[in-house]
Scaffold this motif. Structure first.
Motif, PDB file in Angstrom:
ATOM      1  N   VAL A   1      73.307 -15.928   4.736  1.00 58.93           N
ATOM      2  CA  VAL A   1      73.508 -17.114   3.901  1.00 58.93           C
ATOM      3  C   VAL A   1      73.017 -16.848   2.481  1.00 58.93           C
ATOM      4  CG1 VAL A   1      72.848 -19.528   3.545  1.00 58.93           C
ATOM      5  CG2 VAL A   1      73.502 -18.738   5.840  1.00 58.93           C
ATOM      6  N   ARG A   2      71.813 -16.353   2.330  1.00 55.52           N
ATOM      7  CA  ARG A   2      71.291 -16.039   0.992  1.00 55.52           C
ATOM      8  C   ARG A   2      71.702 -14.618   0.637  1.00 55.52           C
ATOM      9  NH1 ARG A   2      68.184 -17.593  -2.999  1.00 55.52           N
ATOM     10  NH2 ARG A   2      67.520 -19.508  -1.990  1.00 55.52           N
ATOM     11  N   ASP A   3      72.462 -14.494  -0.447  1.00 53.09           N
ATOM     12  CA  ASP A   3      72.949 -13.198  -0.908  1.00 53.09           C
ATOM     13  C   ASP A   3      72.634 -13.114  -2.404  1.00 53.09           C
ATOM     14  OD1 ASP A   3      74.450 -11.028  -1.849  1.00 53.09           O
ATOM     15  OD2 ASP A   3      76.201 -11.512  -0.611  1.00 53.09           O
ATOM     16  N   GLU A   4      71.521 -12.491  -2.730  1.00 54.53           N
ATOM     17  CA  GLU A   4      71.058 -12.444  -4.126  1.00 54.53           C
ATOM     18  C   GLU A   4      72.044 -11.723  -5.047  1.00 54.53           C
ATOM     19  OE1 GLU A   4      68.598 -14.102  -5.539  1.00 54.53           O
ATOM     20  OE2 GLU A   4      68.009 -14.971  -3.631  1.00 54.53           O
ATOM     21  N   ALA A   5      72.726 -10.689  -4.538  1.00 50.50           N
ATOM     22  CA  ALA A   5      73.704  -9.986  -5.369  1.00 50.50           C
ATOM     23  C   ALA A   5      74.869 -10.920  -5.706  1.00 50.50           C
ATOM     24  CB  ALA A   5      74.200  -8.729  -4.669  1.00 50.50           C
ATOM     25  N   ARG A   6      75.329 -11.670  -4.732  1.00 52.86           N
ATOM     26  CA  ARG A   6      76.423 -12.623  -4.969  1.00 52.86           C
ATOM     27  C   ARG A   6      75.973 -13.729  -5.922  1.00 52.86           C
ATOM     28  NH1 ARG A   6      81.357 -14.223  -6.190  1.00 52.86           N
ATOM     29  NH2 ARG A   6      81.872 -16.234  -5.287  1.00 52.86           N
ATOM     30  N   LYS A   7      74.742 -14.220  -5.743  1.00 52.83           N
ATOM     31  CA  LYS A   7      74.213 -15.251  -6.638  1.00 52.83           C
ATOM     32  C   LYS A   7      74.231 -14.744  -8.077  1.00 52.83           C
ATOM     33  CE  LYS A   7      69.993 -17.681  -7.859  1.00 52.83           C
ATOM     34  NZ  LYS A   7      68.590 -17.935  -7.554  1.00 52.83           N
ATOM     35  N   ALA A   8      73.728 -13.557  -8.298  1.00 58.32           N
ATOM     36  CA  ALA A   8      73.688 -12.983  -9.646  1.00 58.32           C
ATOM     37  C   ALA A   8      75.100 -12.824 -10.209  1.00 58.32           C
ATOM     38  CB  ALA A   8      72.956 -11.647  -9.632  1.00 58.32           C
ATOM     39  N   ASP A   9      76.037 -12.426  -9.369  1.00 52.50           N
ATOM     40  CA  ASP A   9      77.423 -12.250  -9.794  1.00 52.50           C
ATOM     41  C   ASP A   9      78.047 -13.587 -10.207  1.00 52.50           C
ATOM     42  OD1 ASP A   9      79.899 -10.668 -10.068  1.00 52.50           O
ATOM     43  OD2 ASP A   9      80.563 -11.812  -8.313  1.00 52.50           O
ATOM     44  N   VAL A  10      77.826 -14.624  -9.415  1.00 51.47           N
ATOM     45  CA  VAL A  10      78.368 -15.952  -9.721  1.00 51.47           C
ATOM     46  C   VAL A  10      77.823 -16.445 -11.062  1.00 51.47           C
ATOM     47  CG1 VAL A  10      78.325 -18.386  -9.007  1.00 51.47           C
ATOM     48  CG2 VAL A  10      78.828 -16.600  -7.328  1.00 51.47           C
ATOM     49  N   ILE A  11      76.527 -16.312 -11.251  1.00 58.46           N
ATOM     50  CA  ILE A  11      75.904 -16.778 -12.496  1.00 58.46           C
ATOM     51  C   ILE A  11      76.390 -15.956 -13.685  1.00 58.46           C
ATOM     52  CG2 ILE A  11      73.710 -17.035 -13.722  1.00 58.46           C
ATOM     53  CD1 ILE A  11      72.476 -17.777 -10.952  1.00 58.46           C
ATOM     54  N   ALA A  12      76.500 -14.653 -13.511  1.00 58.58           N
ATOM     55  CA  ALA A  12      76.991 -13.795 -14.593  1.00 58.58           C
ATOM     56  C   ALA A  12      78.421 -14.161 -14.987  1.00 58.58           C
ATOM     57  CB  ALA A  12      76.910 -12.325 -14.191  1.00 58.58           C
ATOM     58  N   LYS A  13      79.268 -14.426 -14.000  1.00 62.20           N
ATOM     59  CA  LYS A  13      80.655 -14.817 -14.295  1.00 62.20           C
ATOM     60  C   LYS A  13      80.704 -16.163 -15.002  1.00 62.20           C
ATOM     61  CE  LYS A  13      82.781 -12.304 -10.478  1.00 62.20           C
ATOM     62  NZ  LYS A  13      83.314 -12.442  -9.110  1.00 62.20           N
ATOM     63  N   ALA A  14      79.875 -17.099 -14.591  1.00 62.08           N
ATOM     64  CA  ALA A  14      79.844 -18.411 -15.245  1.00 62.08           C
ATOM     65  C   ALA A  14      79.380 -18.280 -16.690  1.00 62.08           C
ATOM     66  CB  ALA A  14      78.939 -19.367 -14.463  1.00 62.08           C
TER      67      ALA A  14
ATOM     68  N   ARG B   1      73.234 -19.872 -22.042  1.00 60.42           N
ATOM     69  CA  ARG B   1      71.931 -20.209 -21.439  1.00 60.42           C
ATOM     70  C   ARG B   1      72.007 -21.539 -20.708  1.00 60.42           C
ATOM     71  NH1 ARG B   1      68.502 -20.189 -26.572  1.00 60.42           N
ATOM     72  NH2 ARG B   1      70.488 -21.043 -27.185  1.00 60.42           N
ATOM     73  N   LEU B   2      72.699 -22.489 -21.305  1.00 57.69           N
ATOM     74  CA  LEU B   2      72.894 -23.786 -20.653  1.00 57.69           C
ATOM     75  C   LEU B   2      73.640 -23.605 -19.341  1.00 57.69           C
ATOM     76  CD1 LEU B   2      73.051 -26.910 -20.496  1.00 57.69           C
ATOM     77  CD2 LEU B   2      75.135 -26.743 -21.867  1.00 57.69           C
ATOM     78  N   VAL B   3      74.718 -22.861 -19.390  1.00 57.27           N
ATOM     79  CA  VAL B   3      75.518 -22.635 -18.183  1.00 57.27           C
ATOM     80  C   VAL B   3      74.713 -21.836 -17.155  1.00 57.27           C
ATOM     81  CG1 VAL B   3      77.595 -21.493 -17.287  1.00 57.27           C
ATOM     82  CG2 VAL B   3      77.718 -22.899 -19.360  1.00 57.27           C
ATOM     83  N   GLY B   4      73.949 -20.865 -17.608  1.00 60.09           N
ATOM     84  CA  GLY B   4      73.106 -20.101 -16.685  1.00 60.09           C
ATOM     85  C   GLY B   4      72.109 -20.993 -15.972  1.00 60.09           C
ATOM     86  N   ASP B   5      71.478 -21.892 -16.711  1.00 59.22           N
ATOM     87  CA  ASP B   5      70.522 -22.828 -16.100  1.00 59.22           C
ATOM     88  C   ASP B   5      71.212 -23.755 -15.103  1.00 59.22           C
ATOM     89  OD1 ASP B   5      68.526 -21.708 -17.668  1.00 59.22           O
ATOM     90  OD2 ASP B   5      68.446 -23.392 -19.082  1.00 59.22           O
ATOM     91  N   LEU B   6      72.370 -24.293 -15.485  1.00 56.89           N
ATOM     92  CA  LEU B   6      73.103 -25.186 -14.587  1.00 56.89           C
ATOM     93  C   LEU B   6      73.532 -24.456 -13.320  1.00 56.89           C
ATOM     94  CD1 LEU B   6      75.336 -27.071 -17.168  1.00 56.89           C
ATOM     95  CD2 LEU B   6      73.459 -28.041 -15.835  1.00 56.89           C
ATOM     96  N   TYR B   7      74.016 -23.239 -13.486  1.00 62.13           N
ATOM     97  CA  TYR B   7      74.474 -22.476 -12.320  1.00 62.13           C
ATOM     98  C   TYR B   7      73.323 -22.001 -11.446  1.00 62.13           C
ATOM     99  CZ  TYR B   7      79.450 -22.698 -12.454  1.00 62.13           C
ATOM    100  OH  TYR B   7      80.734 -23.160 -12.354  1.00 62.13           O
ATOM    101  N   GLU B   8      72.188 -21.744 -12.018  1.00 59.99           N
ATOM    102  CA  GLU B   8      71.005 -21.414 -11.199  1.00 59.99           C
ATOM    103  C   GLU B   8      70.723 -22.569 -10.241  1.00 59.99           C
ATOM    104  OE1 GLU B   8      67.738 -19.571  -9.543  1.00 59.99           O
ATOM    105  OE2 GLU B   8      69.064 -18.626 -11.016  1.00 59.99           O
ATOM    106  N   LEU B   9      70.714 -23.774 -10.763  1.00 59.29           N
ATOM    107  CA  LEU B   9      70.485 -24.961  -9.930  1.00 59.29           C
ATOM    108  C   LEU B   9      71.632 -25.163  -8.943  1.00 59.29           C
ATOM    109  CD1 LEU B   9      68.849 -27.497  -9.214  1.00 59.29           C
ATOM    110  CD2 LEU B   9      70.057 -28.674 -11.069  1.00 59.29           C
TER     111      LEU B   9
END
Length: 102
Positions: free
Chosen positions: A53-66, A78-86
């Motif tokens: 369920v938790r996939d840190e590589a995928r999380k980083a990829d999603v945030i980077a793409k956003a 930075r705004l989008v990165g913060d929103l996507y982190e949440l």
């Protein structure tokens, strides 16, 4: 004001125009978030084990793409990165709930 009466930001003349546009965008954003969460629920259904369920590589990829999409659209990444982190963290939490319920 109906959807077809929404005024483009550059053409807004009143706060009513602006608020109607923002309200319509918010409805669309929430609708898309709901659709995104249905994909999260599908992931919980098809993943073979809880530890996937938790996939840190995928999380980083999603945030980077956003963030890249934000930059391409002239938005503060930075705004989008913060929103996507949440968003991603809440999505992972939801996926754990759905995974555990199956």
């Amino acid at each position: 004001m109906t959807r077809d009466q929404i005024v483009a930001p550059a053409d807004c003349q009143t706060m009513a125009d602006i608020r109607a546009g923002i309200d319509e965008l918010d409805r669309q954003i929430v609708s898309r978030l709901a659709e995104r969460m249905r994909y999260i629920e599908a992931a919980a259904r098809v993943k073979p084990t809880r530890d996937t369920v938790r996939d840190e590589a995928r999380k980083a990829d999603v945030i980077a793409k956003a963030k890249a999409a934000a930059r391409a659209g002239g938005l503060d990444d930075r705004l989008v990165g913060d929103l996507y982190e949440l968003l991603v963290e809440r999505s992972i939490a939801h996926e754990f709930v759905k995974f555990d319920a199956r």
